[in-house]
Write a protein that holds these residues in place. Structure first.
Motif, PDB file in Angstrom:
ATOM      1  N   ILE A   1      24.688  30.905  12.459  1.00 47.49           N
ATOM      2  CA  ILE A   1      24.312  30.667  11.062  1.00 47.49           C
ATOM      3  C   ILE A   1      23.550  31.869  10.496  1.00 47.49           C
ATOM      4  N   ILE A   2      22.611  32.418  11.289  1.00 52.30           N
ATOM      5  CA  ILE A   2      21.826  33.566  10.824  1.00 52.30           C
ATOM      6  C   ILE A   2      22.713  34.789  10.605  1.00 52.30           C
ATOM      7  N   ILE A   3      23.587  35.075  11.576  1.00 55.43           N
ATOM      8  CA  ILE A   3      24.491  36.226  11.446  1.00 55.43           C
ATOM      9  C   ILE A   3      25.438  36.034  10.267  1.00 55.43           C
ATOM     10  N   ALA A   4      25.911  34.794  10.077  1.00 57.45           N
ATOM     11  CA  ALA A   4      26.799  34.503   8.944  1.00 57.45           C
ATOM     12  C   ALA A   4      26.097  34.756   7.618  1.00 57.45           C
ATOM     13  N   TRP A   5      24.814  34.393   7.547  1.00 54.52           N
ATOM     14  CA  TRP A   5      24.066  34.637   6.309  1.00 54.52           C
ATOM     15  C   TRP A   5      23.900  36.126   6.052  1.00 54.52           C
ATOM     16  N   PHE A   6      23.681  36.918   7.116  1.00 49.74           N
ATOM     17  CA  PHE A   6      23.625  38.371   6.942  1.00 49.74           C
ATOM     18  C   PHE A   6      24.968  38.918   6.464  1.00 49.74           C
ATOM     19  N   ARG A   7      26.048  38.267   6.914  1.00 51.16           N
ATOM     20  CA  ARG A   7      27.389  38.712   6.500  1.00 51.16           C
ATOM     21  C   ARG A   7      27.688  38.314   5.060  1.00 51.16           C
ATOM     22  N   PHE A   8      27.351  37.082   4.676  1.00 56.37           N
ATOM     23  CA  PHE A   8      27.754  36.578   3.368  1.00 56.37           C
ATOM     24  C   PHE A   8      26.682  36.722   2.284  1.00 56.37           C
ATOM     25  N   ARG A   9      25.401  36.757   2.666  1.00 59.12           N
ATOM     26  CA  ARG A   9      24.318  36.934   1.696  1.00 59.12           C
ATOM     27  C   ARG A   9      23.277  37.905   2.261  1.00 59.12           C
ATOM     28  N   PRO A  10      23.666  39.179   2.414  1.00 54.88           N
ATOM     29  CA  PRO A  10      22.780  40.151   3.072  1.00 54.88           C
ATOM     30  C   PRO A  10      21.451  40.361   2.362  1.00 54.88           C
ATOM     31  N   LEU A  11      21.453  40.457   1.028  1.00 56.63           N
ATOM     32  CA  LEU A  11      20.209  40.721   0.303  1.00 56.63           C
ATOM     33  C   LEU A  11      19.205  39.595   0.488  1.00 56.63           C
ATOM     34  N   LEU A  12      19.680  38.349   0.360  1.00 58.62           N
ATOM     35  CA  LEU A  12      18.799  37.197   0.548  1.00 58.62           C
ATOM     36  C   LEU A  12      18.291  37.132   1.981  1.00 58.62           C
ATOM     37  N   SER A  13      19.166  37.432   2.943  1.00 56.23           N
ATOM     38  CA  SER A  13      18.774  37.399   4.350  1.00 56.23           C
ATOM     39  C   SER A  13      17.698  38.434   4.642  1.00 56.23           C
ATOM     40  N   ILE A  14      17.865  39.644   4.091  1.00 56.13           N
ATOM     41  CA  ILE A  14      16.876  40.701   4.296  1.00 56.13           C
ATOM     42  C   ILE A  14      15.552  40.313   3.652  1.00 56.13           C
ATOM     43  N   ALA A  15      15.621  39.700   2.454  1.00 55.47           N
ATOM     44  CA  ALA A  15      14.398  39.267   1.767  1.00 55.47           C
ATOM     45  C   ALA A  15      13.667  38.211   2.586  1.00 55.47           C
ATOM     46  N   LEU A  16      14.422  37.238   3.117  1.00 57.12           N
ATOM     47  CA  LEU A  16      13.807  36.188   3.936  1.00 57.12           C
ATOM     48  C   LEU A  16      13.210  36.768   5.213  1.00 57.12           C
ATOM     49  N   LEU A  17      13.934  37.735   5.821  1.00 53.95           N
ATOM     50  CA  LEU A  17      13.433  38.385   7.027  1.00 53.95           C
ATOM     51  C   LEU A  17      12.149  39.140   6.720  1.00 53.95           C
ATOM     52  N   GLY A  18      12.100  39.783   5.535  1.00 50.16           N
ATOM     53  CA  GLY A  18      10.894  40.497   5.118  1.00 50.16           C
ATOM     54  C   GLY A  18       9.713  39.563   4.945  1.00 50.16           C
ATOM     55  N   ILE A  19       9.976  38.401   4.349  1.00 50.17           N
ATOM     56  CA  ILE A  19       8.908  37.409   4.162  1.00 50.17           C
ATOM     57  C   ILE A  19       8.376  36.934   5.508  1.00 50.17           C
ATOM     58  N   VAL A  20       9.287  36.671   6.451  1.00 50.29           N
ATOM     59  CA  VAL A  20       8.883  36.246   7.790  1.00 50.29           C
ATOM     60  C   VAL A  20       8.052  37.331   8.467  1.00 50.29           C
ATOM     61  N   ALA A  21       8.484  38.587   8.310  1.00 52.22           N
ATOM     62  CA  ALA A  21       7.760  39.698   8.930  1.00 52.22           C
ATOM     63  C   ALA A  21       6.354  39.825   8.358  1.00 52.22           C
ATOM     64  N   VAL A  22       6.235  39.707   7.028  1.00 55.43           N
ATOM     65  CA  VAL A  22       4.923  39.793   6.375  1.00 55.43           C
ATOM     66  C   VAL A  22       4.014  38.659   6.852  1.00 55.43           C
ATOM     67  N   CYS A  23       4.564  37.458   6.920  1.00 55.82           N
ATOM     68  CA  CYS A  23       3.785  36.306   7.400  1.00 55.82           C
ATOM     69  C   CYS A  23       3.316  36.523   8.835  1.00 55.82           C
ATOM     70  N   ALA A  24       4.208  37.094   9.672  1.00 54.48           N
ATOM     71  CA  ALA A  24       3.848  37.347  11.071  1.00 54.48           C
ATOM     72  C   ALA A  24       2.720  38.370  11.162  1.00 54.48           C
ATOM     73  N   VAL A  25       2.810  39.462  10.357  1.00 55.45           N
ATOM     74  CA  VAL A  25       1.771  40.492  10.352  1.00 55.45           C
ATOM     75  C   VAL A  25       0.441  39.905   9.904  1.00 55.45           C
ATOM     76  N   LEU A  26       0.467  39.126   8.812  1.00 56.62           N
ATOM     77  CA  LEU A  26      -0.761  38.509   8.312  1.00 56.62           C
ATOM     78  C   LEU A  26      -1.367  37.556   9.348  1.00 56.62           C
ATOM     79  N   PHE A  27      -0.494  36.812  10.050  1.00 57.00           N
ATOM     80  CA  PHE A  27      -0.965  35.884  11.070  1.00 57.00           C
ATOM     81  C   PHE A  27      -1.698  36.622  12.192  1.00 57.00           C
ATOM     82  N   PHE A  28      -1.094  37.736  12.688  1.00 54.95           N
ATOM     83  CA  PHE A  28      -1.718  38.484  13.780  1.00 54.95           C
ATOM     84  C   PHE A  28      -2.983  39.204  13.316  1.00 54.95           C
TER      85      PHE A  28
END
Length: 366
Positions: free
Chosen positions: A322-349
């Protein structure tokens, strides 16, 4: 191990592998189809023109429109001439059910067992490949299910196309007593015309027949105008839309219905894909679980843990697809969501690090 058991194990492995492949492909296709559905409904929202059914069709030639209201059906009743059932409606269906044997399979560590139950089923069930003898179903029936549709359904100055009329479900029951022609050896019992002597205690091969009709009073469509009728409209991503629903609804209400239906189908296919992968892996590894199962006491524990591992493996594989499919079919949204997750992870640590730095230090007492 004899040849039959070897063949059975090999077949189980092959079927399991095939199920894993089908489940994976289904998950991939489903995500792509879901994205196409989202883009299509977004495009409809921007493109559709809401009109009145009494507007001039020529003013909207070739346009995607939403229109709804009360409709009329041509002054000809639909009929099932075989049984003499008539109804003034857009759709009339004859439902023929046969009392038959249905086979069910149950798999466990000891293999697969088969059980049989009697059911009313529309259409014939093929029993030629049943695993046990003595559960034979009829191979032919005198009458079959049929549906007939009105030739002309009029919505203001528009006429629904035959494709749209066939989407108008027949769900309202007609009393069996309305049948003017009851064949020999058949009788009216309750809401059925049947050849059964006792519907409360039917025999294999008994037939019961009922009728349903469409009782809508209003209809709404989203489609493309072509003359005084409609044709399917194709979105930029290639999805064809020819939406028909009961009642008078606005374009916004129909679009919301589309989105709800798409969401239900998306999650249903996700579940089916995951289950295919899980059952496939279980079948694929069945020789190993059977072997471990012979270990006294410990075998059941190991198989339980093994099943849990396969469940997690199937879940991880499904999520990855499902994740790979989203990168294939909606790359911009997937990258944005990945960025949000990364920011949340950095803030958490960073927060954890700050908490650790501010924590009181333990002092040693000499």
């Amino acid at each position: 191990m004899n040849g039959n058991k070897k063949g059975g194990l090999f077949a189980g492995v092959l079927v399991g592998l095939l199920m894993v492949i089908i489940g994976t492909v289904m998950l991939w296709w489903n995500e792509g189809n879901n994205v196409r559905n989202i883009k299509t409904t977004d495009e409809i929202e921007k493109t559709v023109v809401e009109i009145n059914p009494n507007d001039n069709p020529a003013d909207y030639e070739g346009k995607l429109v939403a229109v709804g209201g009360k409709f009329t059906v041509e002054d000809v009743s639909l009929s099932d001439t075989t049984f003499g059932v008539e109804q003034h409606t857009a759709a009339l269906s004859r439902v023929v059910e046969i009392y038959q044997w249905e086979e069910e399979s149950h798999s466990d560590d000891d293999g697969t067992t088969y059980t049989y139950k009697k059911v009313w089923h529309e259409g014939l069930i093929d029993s030629s490949d049943y695993h046990r003898s003595g559960y034979d179903n009829p191979t032919s029936v005198a009458y079959e299910s049929e549906s007939v549709f009105a030739e002309d359904v009029i919505l203001g100055k528009f006429h629904l196309s035959s494709t749209q009329i066939k989407q108008m479900d027949a769900e309202k029951s007609i009393a069996a007593s309305e049948a003017k022609k009851v064949p020999e050896k058949y009788s009216v019992i309750g809401n059925y015309v049947t050849n059964s002597a006792d519907l409360d205690n039917p025999q294999i091969g008994d037939v019961r027949i009922s009728w349903k009709y469409n009782d809508w009073k209003e209809v709404s469509v989203i489609s493309q105008v072509a003359g005084t009728t409609f044709v399917g409209w194709t979105s930029a991503v290639g999805k064809k839309v020819n939406w028909v629903t009961e009642g008078t609804k606005t374009s916004a209400e129909m679009i919301e219905d589309m989105r709800t239906q798409d969401k239900i189908m998306k999650w249903l296919l996700r579940l089916v894909g995951f289950m295919l992968i899980f059952i496939g892996y279980m079948s694929f590894t069945s020789p190993l679980t059977k072997l471990v199962g012979y270990i006294p006491i410990l075998g059941n524990v190991v198989n339980f843990m093994f099943g849990a591992m396969i469940f997690l493996l199937s879940l991880v594989q499904s999520l990855l697809v499902i994740i790979i499919a989203w990168f294939r079919f909606r790359p911009l949204l997937s990258i944005a969501l990945l960025g949000i997750v990364a920011v949340c992870a950095v803030l958490f640590f960073m927060l954890k690090k700050k908490q650790a730095a501010n924590a009181p230090q333990a002092t040693q007492v000499a």
